[in-house]
Design a protein around this motif. Structure first.
Motif, PDB file in Angstrom:
ATOM      1  N   LEU A  94       0.856  -1.189   0.000  1.00  0.00           N
ATOM      2  CA  LEU A  94       0.000   0.000   0.000  1.00  0.00           C
ATOM      3  C   LEU A  94       0.896   1.246   0.000  1.00  0.00           C
ATOM      4  O   LEU A  94       1.123   1.872   1.041  1.00  0.00           O
ATOM      5  N   PRO A  95       1.432   1.590  -1.141  1.00  0.00           N
ATOM      6  CA  PRO A  95       2.370   2.723  -1.189  1.00  0.00           C
ATOM      7  C   PRO A  95       1.711   4.063  -0.849  1.00  0.00           C
ATOM      8  O   PRO A  95       2.393   4.987  -0.430  1.00  0.00           O
ATOM      9  N   ARG A  96       0.393   4.153  -0.999  1.00  0.00           N
ATOM     10  CA  ARG A  96      -0.279   5.437  -0.734  1.00  0.00           C
ATOM     11  C   ARG A  96      -0.820   5.532   0.685  1.00  0.00           C
ATOM     12  O   ARG A  96      -1.398   6.544   1.078  1.00  0.00           O
ATOM     13  N   ALA A  97      -0.662   4.477   1.479  1.00  0.00           N
ATOM     14  CA  ALA A  97      -1.171   4.494   2.849  1.00  0.00           C
ATOM     15  C   ALA A  97      -0.383   5.502   3.681  1.00  0.00           C
ATOM     16  O   ALA A  97       0.845   5.552   3.604  1.00  0.00           O
ATOM     17  N   PRO A  98      -1.043   6.295   4.504  1.00  0.00           N
ATOM     18  CA  PRO A  98      -0.352   7.271   5.339  1.00  0.00           C
ATOM     19  C   PRO A  98       0.558   6.591   6.349  1.00  0.00           C
ATOM     20  O   PRO A  98       0.249   5.520   6.890  1.00  0.00           O
ATOM     21  N   THR A  99       1.713   7.177   6.596  1.00  0.00           N
ATOM     22  CA  THR A  99       2.670   6.626   7.566  1.00  0.00           C
ATOM     23  C   THR A  99       2.064   6.601   8.953  1.00  0.00           C
ATOM     24  O   THR A  99       2.299   5.660   9.731  1.00  0.00           O
ATOM     25  N   SER A 100       1.267   7.623   9.299  1.00  0.00           N
ATOM     26  CA  SER A 100       0.660   7.661  10.631  1.00  0.00           C
ATOM     27  C   SER A 100      -0.305   6.505  10.838  1.00  0.00           C
ATOM     28  O   SER A 100      -0.453   6.005  11.960  1.00  0.00           O
ATOM     29  N   PHE A 101      -0.948   6.082   9.758  1.00  0.00           N
ATOM     30  CA  PHE A 101      -1.876   4.953   9.846  1.00  0.00           C
ATOM     31  C   PHE A 101      -1.122   3.687  10.254  1.00  0.00           C
ATOM     32  O   PHE A 101      -1.571   2.937  11.129  1.00  0.00           O
ATOM     33  N   ILE A 102       0.021   3.442   9.656  1.00  0.00           N
ATOM     34  CA  ILE A 102       0.825   2.245   9.981  1.00  0.00           C
ATOM     35  C   ILE A 102       1.344   2.323  11.410  1.00  0.00           C
ATOM     36  O   ILE A 102       1.310   1.334  12.151  1.00  0.00           O
ATOM     37  N   GLU A 103       1.812   3.489  11.815  1.00  0.00           N
ATOM     38  CA  GLU A 103       2.351   3.640  13.167  1.00  0.00           C
ATOM     39  C   GLU A 103       1.267   3.429  14.210  1.00  0.00           C
ATOM     40  O   GLU A 103       1.475   2.749  15.218  1.00  0.00           O
ATOM     41  N   ASN A 104       0.083   4.006  14.004  1.00  0.00           N
ATOM     42  CA  ASN A 104      -1.012   3.815  14.956  1.00  0.00           C
ATOM     43  C   ASN A 104      -1.465   2.367  15.004  1.00  0.00           C
ATOM     44  O   ASN A 104      -1.830   1.846  16.062  1.00  0.00           O
ATOM     45  N   LEU A 105      -1.447   1.711  13.860  1.00  0.00           N
ATOM     46  CA  LEU A 105      -1.858   0.308  13.813  1.00  0.00           C
ATOM     47  C   LEU A 105      -0.915  -0.553  14.632  1.00  0.00           C
ATOM     48  O   LEU A 105      -1.362  -1.460  15.361  1.00  0.00           O
ATOM     49  N   MET A 106       0.389  -0.281  14.551  1.00  0.00           N
ATOM     50  CA  MET A 106       1.368  -1.064  15.311  1.00  0.00           C
ATOM     51  C   MET A 106       1.295  -0.736  16.806  1.00  0.00           C
ATOM     52  O   MET A 106       1.427  -1.629  17.647  1.00  0.00           O
TER      53      MET A 106
END
Length: 457
Positions: A94-106
């Protein structure tokens, strides 16, 4: 810019601001509501996808989902193991996924985000079927309906805002014209009124609103102007008469003397007439100068705090000295414990002159009968009442009593120039007071001078 245009513009600006804020509120709330609704659908779809992936060995859930659940636009699901390579794999998939989304998910185990109308949701998933392993389930979809709905809503709000502003401005002009029409009528009527038709009056002075009050104020001003023009016209005529009469007499006597030689007795008689008329001319001129000086130099006089009772006593002493046979009687109402009851602020010189003139008139026109001068006071005012038992003033002459050089129709036997009362009235008015006259022919006259107690000029 005319006032009616300003009113319409201000009204439009105020209403437009309210409409803009309301439209912005509706747009933001609608956008937020659509976002929450779409994310809820995406989360439900992601949960069903996870259950189908890890729990559905018979593919029953998948079949039900495909048959009965509407698939979202560009909906996709991803399943990642919870390990150190997770961030790299997510960014690759998902190259367009926001970085903050990944960080919050983790960090939190669940997250949701959006980029424009592209939505992302994800959560950590673990069950008995995964043998203790944890997975991240991520779903994304494009909210095409939301984009179209918001675009339609934004277009309708812009059109509605624009049409409303135009309509409000048109209605504002209409109401402004209706509101300003009485004022326009007043302006038009005032333009028609000149010195030749000062008797005209404004017809909009009915009602209790501000416009009626303004029209009434204009009518009052026109009443004063009309009276002033009448007084000025009469003043010029009377002044010319009073000045020309002694001048004509003087010139006539001079012509008689120069016409032929005369006996010494005739020269003495002519000089006596010239002396009498010259003194009369001097008295009239002096009265005119004194009357005009009240208007131009009255405020230059020394202003001080003075006691009316003491001033009346001084006036009485002066009358006793100059006219020992006078029957002026002073009556001062007692004010126990209040030493400032008769205290006012003004010019003692001018006030003494005004009161003296009124008392002199009372003495003259009552043939030196008793003149009663009464001093009284209220909480805010002081009153000087001068009453006589003289010839009085005819009712038809009352409106002219403050006009310089005017003399009543019943004052023929009495010497005077018609200056004393107008001079007194002007002095009282200069001190922000009032002079009122109550009179009946052959009964007497009462003059009331009203002053504001301790008023600062």
């Amino acid at each position: 810019m005319k006032i009616r245009t300003k009113i319409a513009l201000v009204f439009t600006l105020m209403t437009g601001t309210i409409l803009f804020l309301l439209s912005a509120f509706v747009y933001v709330v609608s956008s937020k509501h659509m976002e929450e609704h779409f994310l809820t659908r995406l989360k439900v779809s992601a949960s069903i996808a996870a259950e189908s992936e890890f729990e559905d060995e018979t593919n029953l859930v998948r079949e039900i989902r495909d048959r009965h659940l509407q698939k979202l636009r560009r909906e996709k699901e991803w399943f990642f193991e919870d390990n150190s390579s997770f961030p790299r794999e997510v960014l690759k998939a998902l190259p367009r996924a926001p970085t903050s989304f990944i960080e919050n998910l983790m960090d939190r185990g669940s997250a949701a985000s959006r980029e424009g109308f592209e939505y992302y949701t994800g959560f950590r998933y673990q069950s008995a079927s995964t043998n203790g392993k944890q997975y991240f389930v991520i779903a994304s979809a494009y909210d095409e309906d939301g984009e179209e709905n918001l675009l339609f809503l934004r277009t309708m709000l812009i059109i509605g805002f624009s049409v409303s502003c135009v309509l409000v401005f048109a209605l504002g002009r209409l109401f402004a014209n209706r509101i300003m029409k009485p004022i326009a009528d007043i302006i038009s009527k005032v333009h028609e009124i000149t010195k030749t038709n000062l008797s005209e009056r404004l017809g909009s002075a009915k009602g209790n609103d501000e416009i009626a009050e303004m029209a009434a104020t204009f009518n009052d001003m026109l009443d004063r102007l009309e009276t002033t023009f009448e007084l000025q016209s009469n003043f010029i005529g009377n002044a010319s008469h009073e000045l020309n009469t002694p001048l004509t007499a003087i010139l006539g006597e001079v012509e008689i003397i120069r016409s032929a030689p005369r006996r010494p007795e005739e020269y003495v008689e002519s000089l006596g007439i010239i002396d009498y008329e010259a003194k009369k001319l001097r008295d009239v001129t002096s009265s005119l100068l004194r009357l005009s000086s009240i208007s131009y130099e009255g405020k230059k006089q020394k202003i001080e705090r003075l006691q009316l009772d003491e001033l009346l006593m001084d006036i009485k002493i002066n009358f006793d000295r100059r006219m020992p046979a006078n029957k002026v009687r002073m009556l001062v109402q007692a004010q126990e414990g209040n030493t400032t009851a008769y205290c006012i602020v003004g010019s003692s010189v001018w006030l003494e002159l005004a009161i003296t003139n009124v008392i002199q008139n009372s003495i003259k026109y009552s043939d030196n009968k008793e003149v009663l001068v009464t001093l009284s006071s209220s909480e805010q005012h002081c009153f000087v009442e001068i009453s006589d038992q003289g010839i009085g003033i005819p009712e038809e002459d009352m409106r002219y009593v403050f006009e310089p050089f005017f003399r009543g129709s019943n004052t023929g036997p009495y010497k005077g120039y018609g200056i004393g009362l107008p001079l007194a009235a002007r002095i009282v008015r200069l001190h922000a007071g009032e002079l009122q006259i109550f009179s009946k022919p052959n009964t007497g006259t009462k003059v009331t001078l009203k002053f504001n107690a301790s008023r600062d000029l």
